[in-house]
Design an enzyme around this catalytic site. Structure first.
Site, mmCIF file in Angstrom:
data_model
loop_
_atom_site.group_PDB
_atom_site.id
_atom_site.type_symbol
_atom_site.label_atom_id
_atom_site.label_comp_id
_atom_site.label_asym_id
_atom_site.label_seq_id
_atom_site.Cartn_x
_atom_site.Cartn_y
_atom_site.Cartn_z
ATOM 1 N N TYR A 1 38.952 62.235 26.158
ATOM 2 C CA TYR A 1 37.574 62.081 25.685
ATOM 3 C C TYR A 1 36.596 62.875 26.538
ATOM 4 C CZ TYR A 1 38.634 58.329 22.385
ATOM 5 O OH TYR A 1 39.103 57.593 21.332
ATOM 6 N N LYS B 1 43.229 28.956 39.602
ATOM 7 C CA LYS B 1 42.192 29.144 38.580
ATOM 8 C C LYS B 1 42.438 30.453 37.825
ATOM 9 C CE LYS B 1 39.217 31.170 42.154
ATOM 10 N NZ LYS B 1 38.085 30.928 43.066
HETATM 11 C C1 LIG Z 1 38.600 31.208 44.350
HETATM 12 C C2 LIG Z 1 38.333 30.310 45.485
HETATM 13 C C3 LIG Z 1 39.287 30.159 46.510
HETATM 14 C C4 LIG Z 1 40.502 31.046 46.620
HETATM 15 O O1 LIG Z 1 40.081 32.283 47.147
HETATM 16 P P1 LIG Z 1 41.105 33.444 47.560
HETATM 17 O O2 LIG Z 1 40.252 34.416 48.286
HETATM 18 O O3 LIG Z 1 41.629 33.972 46.274
HETATM 19 O O4 LIG Z 1 42.163 32.841 48.388
HETATM 20 C C5 LIG Z 1 39.056 29.199 47.466
HETATM 21 N N1 LIG Z 1 37.923 28.459 47.468
HETATM 22 C C6 LIG Z 1 36.962 28.603 46.534
HETATM 23 C C7 LIG Z 1 35.740 27.777 46.597
HETATM 24 C C8 LIG Z 1 37.128 29.547 45.513
HETATM 25 O O5 LIG Z 1 36.161 29.709 44.599
#
Ligand SMILES: *Cc1c(COP(=O)(O)O)cnc(C)c1O
Length: 363
Positions: free
Chosen positions: A259, A44
């Site tokens: 800044y 994702k």
């Molecule tokens: C993002 C996500 C994962 C992956 O998590 P990581 O900690 O990056 O391995 C797995 N399951 C769900 C439901 C997620 O939202």
């Protein structure tokens, strides 16, 4: 090693080197933790900022990865086009909505049904077409409440090939919440005898076989980001954030840097101004906290990080540092975890926050 890297000829801006072999090493390391079950890749958010296409194609081709998870059906549609294999399973965390149903069908995406209502709609529109069911065992974020489990299990036309849940506290392996959720998951799973089971993301995957079930859903560990509140030495660094020096200057006692003139100079100081800023996703919260690896030292960030530029104090460098030399903000000399801590965040946010101006370069 830094000398091997050339300034981006096109933009002279920051870039992230992405080591696809290290990605594969991490995937294989996780799979070896649980050799008899499936390791799926969570890709994702553009594969955590590192590029969906390159990451997914590499894992499919080199590691024979068969199952992928994304958040949105649009991500799944893009992934379907990138993968040559039609047999790959693409799961979508945010289940189907009326406006995305067609995309699920067209691209043969596997929906993750997050409520009885969603499960009922899918079962009536797509009877017998396999789906996943997400039950909430304590996260209280996404997923069907336990009170709906019986009704979902009894739905006619629903073919649940995967039952999943998600741990709230896997960043702390000893937290008792993990065992509580595991127990609730096992209880609910008895209602879905035909479904494969998946409880764990990266954290659970590295917590041992009690948390493995039938499938791991691994994201951050693939990209070298620890899922824990501490660093995880078993993970190889995958992403290396680099930026060239655009100017060298000397500041004298009584002067200030950046800044708000927030950084006061008390002794003659060599500064390197580097082409990376919060506009590239390196958090402003790292002002005065973060360090970058340059030459032979870890140089502290001097004063405020600005949109396009960051000042490093290179006074302690033994060898002279010149314009166009390269500073590495994480991956080498400074770990991703250290950089995230210095910026008050976690590896996930640092990677996914990398901006569009940061060139992705694959090694
Ligand atoms: C993002 C996500 C994962 C992956 O998590 P990581 O900690 O990056 O391995 C797995 N399951 C769900 C439901 C997620 O939202």
């Amino acid at each position: 090693m830094t000398g091997a890297y050339q300034t981006n000829a096109k933009t002279a801006g920051p870039w992230v080197d992405i080591d696809l072999n290290a990605l594969c090493t991490n995937f294989a390391m996780i799979r070896d933790q649980a050799p008899n079950i499936e390791t799926a890749a969570v890709v994702k958010c553009d594969a955590y900022g590192l590029g969906l296409k390159a990451v997914a194609q590499t894992l499919a081709a080199k590691e024979n990865c068969q199952s992928f998870f994304v958040a949105y059906p649009e991500e799944g549609a893009a992934l379907r086009a990138y993968l040559n294999r039609t047999d790959a399973d693409i799961y979508v965390f945010n289940g189907p909505l009326p406006q995305t149903m067609a995309l699920f069908e067209q691209c043969r995406l596997t929906p993750i049904l997050n409520s009885f209502e969603q499960a009922e709609k899918w079962a009536s529109r797509q009877p017998g077409v396999a789906a996943a069911v997400h039950i909430d065992t304590g996260m209280n974020r996404l997923g069907a409440p336990l009170s709906e489990v019986d009704d979902i299990a009894a739905l006619k036309g629903l073919s649940a090939k995967l039952l999943m849940s998600h741990l709230a506290c896997s960043s702390a392996p000893t937290d008792p919440m993990n065992a509580k959720q595991r127990k609730r998951f096992i209880d609910a799973a008895s209602k879905f005898p035909d479904a494969r089971l998946s409880l764990s993301a990266s954290g659970g995957a590295l917590m041992g076989k009690d948390y493995h079930f039938d499938m791991l859903r691994v994201g951050t560990a693939l990209y070298g980001g620890t899922p824990f509140d501490f660093d995880e030495p078993r993970l190889a660094p995958v992403a290396f954030l680099r930026a060239p020096v655009v100017q060298i200057r000397t500041a004298l006692p009584g002067e200030t840097v950046g800044y708000a003139a927030s950084h006061a100079i008390s002794k003659p100081t060599q500064l390197a101004t580097v082409a990376l800023g919060y506009g590239d996703g390196f958090p402003r919260a790292g002002s005065g906290q973060a360090e970058a690896f340059i030459g032979d030292i870890r140089a502290p960030v001097a004063g405020r990080i600005s949109m396009d530029l960051t000042s490093l104090d290179i006074t302690n460098a033994k060898n002279s540092i010149k314009t166009n030399d390269i500073a590495t903000f994480f991956g080498e000399g400074v770990s991703l975890f250290e950089a995230a801590c210095a910026c008050g965040t976690i590896p996930y946010e640092l990677l996914t926050g990398l901006g569009g101006r940061v060139d992705r370069r694959y090694l």
